[in-house]
Design a protein around this motif. Structure first.
Motif, short mmCIF file in Angstrom:
data_model
loop_
_atom_site.label_atom_id
_atom_site.label_comp_id
_atom_site.label_asym_id
_atom_site.label_seq_id
_atom_site.Cartn_x
_atom_site.Cartn_y
_atom_site.Cartn_z
N ASN A 195 0.90 7.35 -8.96
CA ASN A 195 -0.02 8.72 -8.16
C ASN A 195 -0.16 9.91 -8.77
O ASN A 195 -1.06 10.16 -8.87
N MET A 196 1.46 9.97 -8.35
CA MET A 196 1.16 10.91 -8.95
C MET A 196 2.59 12.06 -9.78
O MET A 196 3.53 11.10 -9.36
N LEU A 197 3.30 13.01 -10.40
CA LEU A 197 4.89 13.04 -10.58
C LEU A 197 4.78 14.55 -10.13
O LEU A 197 4.16 15.89 -10.45
N PHE A 198 6.41 15.45 -10.55
CA PHE A 198 6.96 16.63 -10.26
C PHE A 198 6.68 17.05 -11.65
O PHE A 198 7.61 16.08 -12.35
N THR A 199 6.08 17.50 -12.35
CA THR A 199 6.22 18.19 -13.90
C THR A 199 7.42 18.94 -13.98
O THR A 199 7.96 19.16 -15.11
N GLY A 200 8.03 19.98 -13.06
CA GLY A 200 8.83 20.35 -12.74
C GLY A 200 9.06 21.63 -12.86
O GLY A 200 9.47 22.89 -13.28
N ASP A 201 8.01 22.33 -14.35
CA ASP A 201 7.49 23.93 -15.07
C ASP A 201 7.71 24.85 -13.10
O ASP A 201 8.09 25.35 -13.74
N ILE A 202 7.17 24.12 -12.62
CA ILE A 202 6.75 25.03 -11.17
C ILE A 202 8.12 25.48 -10.60
O ILE A 202 8.19 26.95 -9.83
N VAL A 203 9.43 25.23 -10.74
CA VAL A 203 10.45 24.94 -9.90
C VAL A 203 11.20 25.52 -11.72
O VAL A 203 12.76 26.05 -10.47
N ASN A 225 0.58 -1.23 -0.34
CA ASN A 225 0.44 -0.07 -0.20
C ASN A 225 0.77 1.22 -0.28
O ASN A 225 1.06 1.60 1.29
N ILE A 226 1.63 1.48 -1.29
CA ILE A 226 2.52 2.52 -1.18
C ILE A 226 2.03 3.45 -2.18
O ILE A 226 0.91 3.32 -3.00
N MET A 227 3.01 5.04 -2.14
CA MET A 227 2.28 5.86 -2.75
C MET A 227 3.48 5.99 -3.68
O MET A 227 4.79 5.83 -3.34
N THR A 228 3.73 6.53 -5.45
CA THR A 228 4.96 6.75 -6.05
C THR A 228 4.61 7.95 -6.50
O THR A 228 3.03 8.27 -6.94
N VAL A 229 5.68 8.41 -7.14
CA VAL A 229 5.34 10.13 -6.97
C VAL A 229 6.64 9.77 -8.36
O VAL A 229 7.77 10.04 -7.98
N GLY A 230 6.82 10.62 -9.74
CA GLY A 230 7.36 10.78 -10.70
C GLY A 230 8.69 12.09 -11.25
O GLY A 230 7.48 12.10 -11.20
N GLU A 231 9.14 11.67 -10.68
CA GLU A 231 10.10 13.33 -11.41
C GLU A 231 10.03 13.16 -13.21
O GLU A 231 10.83 11.72 -13.18
N LEU A 232 9.04 13.86 -13.91
CA LEU A 232 8.95 14.12 -15.43
C LEU A 232 9.60 14.89 -15.39
O LEU A 232 9.90 16.64 -15.36
N GLY A 233 10.94 14.79 -17.15
CA GLY A 233 11.77 15.95 -17.09
C GLY A 233 11.21 16.02 -18.97
O GLY A 233 11.00 14.76 -19.16
N PHE A 234 11.39 17.16 -19.44
CA PHE A 234 11.46 17.44 -20.59
C PHE A 234 9.44 17.14 -21.41
O PHE A 234 9.68 18.18 -21.91
N THR A 235 9.40 16.08 -21.00
CA THR A 235 7.85 16.19 -21.51
C THR A 235 7.22 16.22 -20.86
O THR A 235 6.46 15.34 -20.30
N LYS A 236 6.45 17.17 -20.78
CA LYS A 236 5.65 17.74 -19.79
C LYS A 236 3.68 18.37 -20.46
O LYS A 236 4.35 19.28 -19.93
N ASP A 237 4.28 17.71 -21.43
CA ASP A 237 2.81 18.56 -22.20
C ASP A 237 1.92 17.48 -21.32
O ASP A 237 2.13 16.24 -21.00
N GLU A 238 0.62 18.21 -21.42
CA GLU A 238 -0.55 17.51 -20.98
C GLU A 238 -1.12 15.80 -21.49
O GLU A 238 -1.66 15.41 -20.22
#
Ligand code: ISL
Length: 573
Positions: free
Chosen positions: A284-292, A256-269
């Motif tokens: 479960n979720m992503l860091f799209t990085g564009d906000i940093v 029963n875990i949570m996953t968050v992937g770091e997404l680089g370069f391809t950040k389109d919807e």
């Protein structure tokens, strides 16, 4: 109706292990240091920790170069210490995410040592090896023109077998070859090693770089540089989703875990959708990085590109509105260990605005749809190293490589580096890695050693945990209240829908949005991203003040006037 789960209600506190707390006086943070601070972490109200890498590593990239996934970097402690931490956190209802760095290993990992030992070694294809190319003059060349993300070529020649290996980050971080089923199985086993010990999930480093285009074509030529990005051939490549799904079915789904992937370069919807849409069963979720990246240069991170509130309005609306379309889930964050602190870059760390800015950004992070992540120190308003620090204060490899490259191009004229130093002062990774400022004693109480592993920001005498602990009016006091409110009003702030307010409603410098719950509760959030007073254009009748970082007198008769970096949350039941 949004389905409820624990990871949507998580509030994540990122710990950079080297910089959090040093328990044994060697100048470096450690696992025991984190154990000692669990009561403090708990007191903030956060319920999840993301721990940057603590695995065995030669530390060429601060642990993002792993030499053994099943042991701990000795100065940090042991596997037993980590088990103690996991158990203690669980006893306190706090979950632990570890960093999963499996796009690459260290060149000191046993897998790579075997792989490089001969062309016929069974692990040869666990990494990406290719023959050299030769130019018209017979000069040896890399197999393609890709650039390393940290500068220079992405290929390293290995004399021993006469081939190149791919390393998208440092030369000492060879990329794993996920095409190899044996390699994948070994990585899965290492993931289970930690999940079996009770780890509650992973932040997956460089998540979408694991599948390279099988032909490894030359990257598109976009500038005069000798090496080109090539990301179009290694980001979200052809088998990327197979690898994620396999990880899920073979490993993650058993826990029963949570996953968050770091997404680089391809950040389109659409790319984002493919990783997090609920029916895709991937992450479960992503860091799209564009906000940093809002103030990153167009070509290089350290190119000049000033922040404007319009950018955060655009990105916030983009992802807040996109996720519900495919039943995905957002991360909400502004800081991590890879850049400067948001308070310095997107608000203000000037003495007169610092506390308001920190509280305004805390309001942003705790009132959106998605799982909030804060970087240790953010809860006390830690900021970038001041302007009084010169280039020599910056020790991280990314910033140093960039600085030295430009310095060389300018003939070594240090006097001409002012523009680059300005960029380092804003965006260098060092700022996100500054030692935690615990109190006003020497080295901010981070270590008893006279030489901490990296510089302690000298503003610690004023900005530290101890001085804010029992002060409800402090930045920390504000964070605690916002976190408590988010939990108490989860139907609204966690599960409510998001409605954007337009620039015409709020004015150019103000970010505004509404949250609306199933039962019709409503919150209006108004955030001033400028150092001038702003009168919000729209009127808000029948709403009362729920929360603010400023004097109440600025809200009256449905009219809101925001002070510099002011934040106001209005409410109706
Ligand atoms: O750091 C960056 C921008 O300053 C990014 O380009 C970063 O390199 C990229 O997001 C991948 O980051 C992750 O993997 C790297 C590691 O150095 C970073 O610390 C980590 O967050 C390699 O493992």
């Amino acid at each position: 109706q949004v389905e409820k789960t624990w990871w949507k209600e998580a509030i994540v506190y990122q710990i950079y292990p080297a910089s959090f707390s040093d328990s044994n006086g060697d100048g470096l943070g450690d696992v025991r240091g984190i154990i000692n601070k669990v009561p403090y972490i708990k007191s903030l109200g956060v319920n999840t920790i993301w721990l940057s890498p603590i695995y065995a590593s030669p530390q060429k990239d601060m642990g993002y170069d792993v030499s053994d996934y099943r042991s701990i970097h000795a100065p940090y402690g042991t596997v037993e210490d980590v088990q103690e931490l996991i158990d203690l956190l669980h006893a306190n209802d706090i979950r632990l995410l570890m960093d999963l760095v499996v796009n690459h290993t260290s060149d000191e990992h046993a897998w790579f040592k075997e792989s490089r030992s001969s062309k016929t070694n069974p692990k040869r294809d666990w990494y990406i090896w290719r023959d050299p190319k030769y130019d018209a003059r017979g000069q040896r060349k890399e197999p393609n023109n890709w650039a390393s993300i940290f500068g220079g070529p992405a290929w390293q020649f290995d004399e021993h077998t006469g081939q190149y290996y791919l390393a998208l980050f440092l030369p000492s971080q060879p990329d794993l070859n996920w095409e190899s089923e044996d390699m994948r199985r070994a990585a899965h086993d290492d993931m289970r090693f930690w999940l079996d010990r009770g780890v509650d999930g992973f932040r997956i480093d460089s998540m979408n770089l694991m599948s390279k285009h099988p032909d490894l074509p030359d990257g598109k030529i976009i500038n005069e540089e000798p090496y080109q990005s090539g990301a179009e051939f290694f980001a979200s490549g052809p088998r990327m989703h197979d690898y994620i799904r396999e990880m899920r079915t073979k490993v993650f789904d058993k826990y029963n875990i949570m996953t968050v992937g770091e997404l680089g370069f391809t950040k389109d919807e659409n790319s984002v959708r493919e990783y997090v849409a609920k029916d895709r069963h991937e992450l479960n979720m992503l860091f799209t990085g564009d906000i940093v990246d809002m103030d990153f240069g167009v070509e290089a991170k350290y190119g000049r590109n000033d922040f404007h509130p319009r950018k955060i309005r655009h990105l916030t609306n983009l992802w807040q509105e996109a996720m519900p379309k495919f039943d995905g889930w957002n991360t909400v964050y502004l800081d991590n260990h890879d850049s400067g602190r948001s308070i310095t870059r997107y608000a203000s760390d000037a003495p007169e605005y610092r506390a308001s800015s920190a509280k305004m950004l805390a309001t942003y992070l705790t009132t959106l749809s998605g799982t909030p992540f804060l970087l240790a120190g953010q809860e006390i308003g830690m900021a970038n190293l001041g302007k009084e620090y010169g280039a020599e204060a910056y020790i991280d490899v990314e910033g140093k490589n960039y600085y030295n490259k430009v310095l060389k191009a300018r003939g070594g004229e240090v006097g001409q580096m002012g523009d680059v130093l300005r960029e380092l002062q804003l965006k260098a990774r060092d700022h996100g890695r500054l030692p935690m400022q615990w109190d006003s004693s020497a080295n901010a109480g981070f270590t008893t050693a006279s030489e901490p592993w990296m510089i302690v920001n000298k503003d610690y005498t004023e900005w530290n945990v101890e001085s804010q602990l029992d002060n409800p009016g402090s930045v920390m006091g504000y964070w605690k209240e916002m976190i408590a409110m988010r939990k108490k009003m989860a139907d609204l702030f966690v599960y409510g829908s998001y409605v954007a307010l337009s620039e015409e409603d709020t004015g150019e410098m103000v970010l505004g949005y509404e949250r609306v719950s199933q039962t019709g509760q409503k919150a209006v959030v108004l955030l001033n991203f400028s150092d001038a007073e702003q009168k919000v254009l729209k009127q808000f009748e029948h709403l009362t003040l729920l929360f603010s970082n400023q004097d109440e007198s600025c809200v009256g008769d449905g009219e809101v006037v925001l002070q510099p970096f002011g934040a106001v949350v209005l409410y109706s039941a």
